[in-house]
Scaffold this active site. Sequence first.
Site, PDB file in Angstrom:
ATOM      1  N   HIS A  73      -4.527   0.679   8.291  1.00  0.00           N
ATOM      2  CA  HIS A  73      -4.978   0.499   6.908  1.00  0.00           C
ATOM      3  C   HIS A  73      -6.473   0.202   6.872  1.00  0.00           C
ATOM      4  O   HIS A  73      -6.932  -0.797   7.412  1.00  0.00           O
ATOM      5  CB  HIS A  73      -4.201  -0.626   6.216  1.00  0.00           C
ATOM      6  CG  HIS A  73      -4.587  -0.773   4.774  1.00  0.00           C
ATOM      7  ND1 HIS A  73      -3.983  -0.049   3.771  1.00  0.00           N
ATOM      8  CD2 HIS A  73      -5.549  -1.513   4.174  1.00  0.00           C
ATOM      9  CE1 HIS A  73      -4.545  -0.348   2.616  1.00  0.00           C
ATOM     10  NE2 HIS A  73      -5.499  -1.239   2.829  1.00  0.00           N
TER      11      HIS A  73
ATOM     12  N   THR B 101      -7.944   5.895  -6.533  1.00  0.00           N
ATOM     13  CA  THR B 101      -6.748   5.280  -7.125  1.00  0.00           C
ATOM     14  C   THR B 101      -5.847   4.653  -6.077  1.00  0.00           C
ATOM     15  O   THR B 101      -5.052   3.765  -6.405  1.00  0.00           O
ATOM     16  CB  THR B 101      -5.929   6.312  -7.928  1.00  0.00           C
ATOM     17  OG1 THR B 101      -5.550   7.383  -7.058  1.00  0.00           O
ATOM     18  CG2 THR B 101      -6.739   6.848  -9.103  1.00  0.00           C
TER      19      THR B 101
ATOM     20  N   CYS C 128       0.841  -1.199   0.000  1.00  0.00           N
ATOM     21  CA  CYS C 128       0.000   0.000   0.000  1.00  0.00           C
ATOM     22  C   CYS C 128       0.875   1.248   0.000  1.00  0.00           C
ATOM     23  O   CYS C 128       1.706   1.445   0.895  1.00  0.00           O
ATOM     24  CB  CYS C 128      -0.915  -0.014   1.221  1.00  0.00           C
ATOM     25  SG  CYS C 128      -1.794   1.533   1.444  1.00  0.00           S
TER      26      CYS C 128
ATOM     27  N   ASP D 203      -0.580  16.542  -1.389  1.00  0.00           N
ATOM     28  CA  ASP D 203      -0.805  15.706  -2.567  1.00  0.00           C
ATOM     29  C   ASP D 203       0.284  16.002  -3.597  1.00  0.00           C
ATOM     30  O   ASP D 203       0.658  17.146  -3.833  1.00  0.00           O
ATOM     31  CB  ASP D 203      -2.190  15.980  -3.151  1.00  0.00           C
ATOM     32  CG  ASP D 203      -2.641  14.894  -4.100  1.00  0.00           C
ATOM     33  OD1 ASP D 203      -3.576  14.160  -3.758  1.00  0.00           O
ATOM     34  OD2 ASP D 203      -2.049  14.784  -5.207  1.00  0.00           O
TER      35      ASP D 203
ATOM     36  N   HIS E 104      -8.562   7.885   2.532  1.00  0.00           N
ATOM     37  CA  HIS E 104      -7.942   9.204   2.643  1.00  0.00           C
ATOM     38  C   HIS E 104      -8.969  10.286   2.380  1.00  0.00           C
ATOM     39  O   HIS E 104      -9.934  10.082   1.650  1.00  0.00           O
ATOM     40  CB  HIS E 104      -6.747   9.350   1.688  1.00  0.00           C
ATOM     41  CG  HIS E 104      -7.049   9.012   0.260  1.00  0.00           C
ATOM     42  ND1 HIS E 104      -7.122   7.715  -0.183  1.00  0.00           N
ATOM     43  CD2 HIS E 104      -7.292   9.795  -0.806  1.00  0.00           C
ATOM     44  CE1 HIS E 104      -7.393   7.705  -1.483  1.00  0.00           C
ATOM     45  NE2 HIS E 104      -7.519   8.964  -1.890  1.00  0.00           N
TER      46      HIS E 104
HETATM   47  P1  AMP Z   1      -7.730   9.196  -5.010  1.00  0.00           P
HETATM   48  O1  AMP Z   1      -7.696   9.385  -6.497  1.00  0.00           O
HETATM   49  O2  AMP Z   1      -8.917   9.800  -4.329  1.00  0.00           O
HETATM   50  O3  AMP Z   1      -7.495   7.749  -4.632  1.00  0.00           O
HETATM   51  O4  AMP Z   1      -6.520  10.041  -4.443  1.00  0.00           O
HETATM   52  C1  AMP Z   1      -5.204   9.589  -4.434  1.00  0.00           C
HETATM   53  C2  AMP Z   1      -4.342  10.806  -4.401  1.00  0.00           C
HETATM   54  O5  AMP Z   1      -3.050  10.413  -4.033  1.00  0.00           O
HETATM   55  C3  AMP Z   1      -4.230  11.556  -5.728  1.00  0.00           C
HETATM   56  O6  AMP Z   1      -4.709  12.886  -5.570  1.00  0.00           O
HETATM   57  C4  AMP Z   1      -2.739  11.512  -6.029  1.00  0.00           C
HETATM   58  O7  AMP Z   1      -2.258  12.692  -6.630  1.00  0.00           O
HETATM   59  C5  AMP Z   1      -2.149  11.298  -4.643  1.00  0.00           C
HETATM   60  N1  AMP Z   1      -0.839  10.673  -4.612  1.00  0.00           N
HETATM   61  C6  AMP Z   1      -0.432   9.565  -5.310  1.00  0.00           C
HETATM   62  N2  AMP Z   1       0.848   9.265  -4.997  1.00  0.00           N
HETATM   63  C7  AMP Z   1       1.253  10.192  -4.092  1.00  0.00           C
HETATM   64  C8  AMP Z   1       2.474  10.437  -3.382  1.00  0.00           C
HETATM   65  N3  AMP Z   1       3.552   9.649  -3.536  1.00  0.00           N
HETATM   66  N4  AMP Z   1       2.541  11.490  -2.543  1.00  0.00           N
HETATM   67  C9  AMP Z   1       1.474  12.294  -2.380  1.00  0.00           C
HETATM   68  N5  AMP Z   1       0.282  12.124  -3.006  1.00  0.00           N
HETATM   69  C10 AMP Z   1       0.186  11.091  -3.851  1.00  0.00           C
END
Ligand code: AMP
Length: 113
Positions: free
Chosen positions: A46, A94, A4, A30, A99
């Site tokens: 988790h 994603t 994860c 983000d 979160h």
């Molecule tokens: P969601 O699409 O609601 O699942 O949000 C996942 C978020 O995680 C997205 O806005 C991504 O830009 C963010 N994200 C993915 N990888 C990272 C990372 N390494 N550091 C910070 N944010 C991330």
Amino acid sequence: MENCLFCKIIAGSIPSSKVWEDEICYAFRDIAPQAPTHVLVVPKAHIESCNGITAANSAVVAHIFEVIPQIAKAEGLEGGYRVVSNCGADAGQTVHHLHFHILGGKTLALEMA
Ligand code: AMP
């Protein structure tokens, strides 16, 4: 959870820009901000998504919602902000670790879908 992304960020094995940490939750910027301020708040435990919230773990979510206004204040979001949690494929989730997006720093579009 071994694979994860957000568990790895919480553990510090993947770097992040931390804005809050306590024993229950972690917040960081983000990587692809959708607003001038875009912070993610995650439980350290988790939980897959909103669908994984139960009577046994909902105190963690309540705690996060106590922390969110404190982060918003520290980020200078006096004008308001939006809290979003995408749950499942149709919502565009994603990362499968619960979160909450905090979005602010501008007047946000009103469209919700
Ligand atoms: P969601 O699409 O609601 O699942 O949000 C996942 C978020 O995680 C997205 O806005 C991504 O830009 C963010 N994200 C993915 N990888 C990272 C990372 N390494 N550091 C910070 N944010 C991330």
